[in-house]
Design a protein around this motif. Structure first.
Motif, PDB file in Angstrom:
ATOM      1  N   GLU A  75       6.260  15.072  -1.984  1.00 40.04           N
ATOM      2  CA  GLU A  75       5.106  16.331  -0.775  1.00 40.04           C
ATOM      3  C   GLU A  75       4.113  17.095  -1.182  1.00 40.04           C
ATOM      4  O   GLU A  75       4.542  17.369  -2.439  1.00 40.04           O
ATOM      5  N   VAL A  76       3.275  17.361  -0.995  1.00 41.21           N
ATOM      6  CA  VAL A  76       2.074  18.136  -1.286  1.00 41.21           C
ATOM      7  C   VAL A  76       1.505  18.567  -0.258  1.00 41.21           C
ATOM      8  O   VAL A  76       1.741  18.720   0.866  1.00 41.21           O
ATOM      9  N   PRO A 119       0.742  -0.950   0.237  1.00 42.29           N
ATOM     10  CA  PRO A 119       0.265  -0.181  -0.663  1.00 42.29           C
ATOM     11  C   PRO A 119       1.045   0.974   0.026  1.00 42.29           C
ATOM     12  O   PRO A 119       2.092   1.161   0.441  1.00 42.29           O
ATOM     13  N   ILE A 120       0.250   2.845  -0.306  1.00 40.99           N
ATOM     14  CA  ILE A 120       0.574   4.085  -0.251  1.00 40.99           C
ATOM     15  C   ILE A 120      -0.105   4.407   1.561  1.00 40.99           C
ATOM     16  O   ILE A 120      -0.616   3.556   1.602  1.00 40.99           O
ATOM     17  N   LEU A 121       1.611   4.669   1.778  1.00 37.92           N
ATOM     18  CA  LEU A 121       1.425   5.541   2.723  1.00 37.92           C
ATOM     19  C   LEU A 121       0.724   7.249   2.603  1.00 37.92           C
ATOM     20  O   LEU A 121       1.269   7.590   2.637  1.00 37.92           O
ATOM     21  N   LEU A 122      -0.394   7.096   3.032  1.00 37.65           N
ATOM     22  CA  LEU A 122      -0.380   8.833   3.174  1.00 37.65           C
ATOM     23  C   LEU A 122      -0.609   9.343   4.521  1.00 37.65           C
ATOM     24  O   LEU A 122      -1.541   9.175   5.450  1.00 37.65           O
ATOM     25  N   LEU A 123       0.727  10.536   4.978  1.00 38.87           N
ATOM     26  CA  LEU A 123       0.400  11.001   5.744  1.00 38.87           C
ATOM     27  C   LEU A 123      -0.036  12.575   6.211  1.00 38.87           C
ATOM     28  O   LEU A 123       0.087  13.292   5.195  1.00 38.87           O
ATOM     29  N   ASN A 124      -0.928  12.539   7.152  1.00 41.06           N
ATOM     30  CA  ASN A 124      -1.129  14.622   7.048  1.00 41.06           C
ATOM     31  C   ASN A 124      -0.826  15.341   8.047  1.00 41.06           C
ATOM     32  O   ASN A 124      -1.520  14.101   9.341  1.00 41.06           O
ATOM     33  N   GLN A 156       6.965  -1.997   4.677  1.00 40.97           N
ATOM     34  CA  GLN A 156       5.363  -2.388   4.186  1.00 40.97           C
ATOM     35  C   GLN A 156       4.432  -1.746   3.589  1.00 40.97           C
ATOM     36  O   GLN A 156       3.519  -1.834   2.974  1.00 40.97           O
ATOM     37  N   ILE A 157       5.529  -1.007   3.018  1.00 45.78           N
ATOM     38  CA  ILE A 157       4.525   0.348   1.813  1.00 45.78           C
ATOM     39  C   ILE A 157       5.295   0.536   0.829  1.00 45.78           C
ATOM     40  O   ILE A 157       6.533   0.059   0.649  1.00 45.78           O
ATOM     41  N   SER A 158       4.983   0.994  -0.091  1.00 40.22           N
ATOM     42  CA  SER A 158       5.287   1.105  -1.551  1.00 40.22           C
ATOM     43  C   SER A 158       5.590   2.990  -1.621  1.00 40.22           C
ATOM     44  O   SER A 158       6.866   2.576  -2.099  1.00 40.22           O
ATOM     45  N   GLY A 159       5.162   3.807  -1.538  1.00 42.75           N
ATOM     46  CA  GLY A 159       5.643   4.778  -1.145  1.00 42.75           C
ATOM     47  C   GLY A 159       4.791   6.022  -0.124  1.00 42.75           C
ATOM     48  O   GLY A 159       3.821   5.235   0.592  1.00 42.75           O
ATOM     49  N   ILE A 160       5.675   6.512   0.275  1.00 47.35           N
ATOM     50  CA  ILE A 160       4.360   7.853   1.161  1.00 47.35           C
ATOM     51  C   ILE A 160       4.342   9.188   0.430  1.00 47.35           C
ATOM     52  O   ILE A 160       4.431  10.321  -0.130  1.00 47.35           O
ATOM     53  N   VAL A 161       3.011   9.641   0.362  1.00 47.17           N
ATOM     54  CA  VAL A 161       2.753  10.676  -0.008  1.00 47.17           C
ATOM     55  C   VAL A 161       2.578  11.344   1.373  1.00 47.17           C
ATOM     56  O   VAL A 161       1.260  10.988   2.706  1.00 47.17           O
ATOM     57  N   ILE A 162       3.227  12.403   1.211  1.00 52.20           N
ATOM     58  CA  ILE A 162       2.886  13.388   2.873  1.00 52.20           C
ATOM     59  C   ILE A 162       2.932  14.800   2.363  1.00 52.20           C
ATOM     60  O   ILE A 162       3.138  15.386   1.680  1.00 52.20           O
ATOM     61  N   ASN A 163       2.111  15.226   3.512  1.00 47.02           N
ATOM     62  CA  ASN A 163       1.362  16.291   3.213  1.00 47.02           C
ATOM     63  C   ASN A 163       1.738  17.377   4.957  1.00 47.02           C
ATOM     64  O   ASN A 163       1.242  16.684   5.880  1.00 47.02           O
ATOM     65  N   PRO A 164       3.270  17.877   5.081  1.00 45.83           N
ATOM     66  CA  PRO A 164       3.589  17.718   6.687  1.00 45.83           C
ATOM     67  C   PRO A 164       3.010  19.087   6.900  1.00 45.83           C
ATOM     68  O   PRO A 164       3.285  18.806   8.675  1.00 45.83           O
ATOM     69  N   TYR A 216      -3.542  15.561  -3.958  1.00 42.50           N
ATOM     70  CA  TYR A 216      -2.775  14.610  -3.696  1.00 42.50           C
ATOM     71  C   TYR A 216      -3.464  13.344  -4.679  1.00 42.50           C
ATOM     72  O   TYR A 216      -2.310  12.711  -4.302  1.00 42.50           O
ATOM     73  N   GLU A 217      -4.102  13.605  -5.269  1.00 43.47           N
ATOM     74  CA  GLU A 217      -4.394  12.580  -6.954  1.00 43.47           C
ATOM     75  C   GLU A 217      -3.164  12.644  -7.185  1.00 43.47           C
ATOM     76  O   GLU A 217      -2.684  11.676  -7.828  1.00 43.47           O
ATOM     77  N   PHE A 218      -2.730  13.719  -7.679  1.00 40.56           N
ATOM     78  CA  PHE A 218      -1.714  13.848  -8.367  1.00 40.56           C
ATOM     79  C   PHE A 218      -0.698  13.275  -8.035  1.00 40.56           C
ATOM     80  O   PHE A 218       0.476  12.222  -8.956  1.00 40.56           O
TER      81      PHE A 218
END
Length: 153
Positions: A107-108, A12-17, A76-84, A141-143
């Protein structure tokens, strides 16, 4: 951290906000728009699923908690999308943690941080990110997920 099922062949992709993003839709709608964090997660889940990925999404206002989640995600993940969020401009510790999983980072930022206060122009995350998306609202986030899927696919 919430888990989402994923196919056996794809991690899975990890989405962090980060901090204050739980107030999306309420806090400064003239800057961040009227969408909520639930809208962000729904868009991210839909996009990830379309591309064959599961999604693990989490938000916190506590920096140490986010760092722990990043450490635990290794392998455990493929990658990270993060809005820090605010940690973008302040947290060397978060940037250091993001290299631990050894996966691509996107980074978003919902707003165009480069059109805002000068302190928002610097990011500790950007130098380690595979890509940076700013100013596209929640579509960023979609992009980011689409680009991440290209990088790991």
């Amino acid at each position: 951290m919430p888990e989402t099922a994923t196919s056996p062949e794809t991690l899975p992709i990890l989405l962090l906000n980060g901090p204050n993003l739980n107030t999306l839709g309420v806090r400064q709608p003239e800057v961040y728009g009227s969408h909520t964090l639930a809208d962000v997660v729904e868009l991210a889940e839909r996009t990830a699923a379309e591309l064959g990925f599961g999604l693990r999404a989490a938000q916190t206002n506590h920096e140490g908690e986010m760092i722990d989640w990043i450490h635990e995600a290794r392998g455990q993940i493929s990658g990270i999308v993060i809005n820090p969020a605010g940690w973008t401009h302040t947290s060397v510790a978060l940037a250091d943690a993001l290299v631990v999983p050894e996966v691509p980072i996107m980074e978003v930022h919902i707003s165009n941080v480069h059109k805002r206060e000068a302190f928002r122009h610097h990011s500790y995350v950007s130098p380690i990110a595979a890509g940076i998306i700013v100013g596209y609202g929640i579509r960023g986030y979609e992009f980011a997920i689409r680009r991440l899927a290209e990088l790991v696919g």
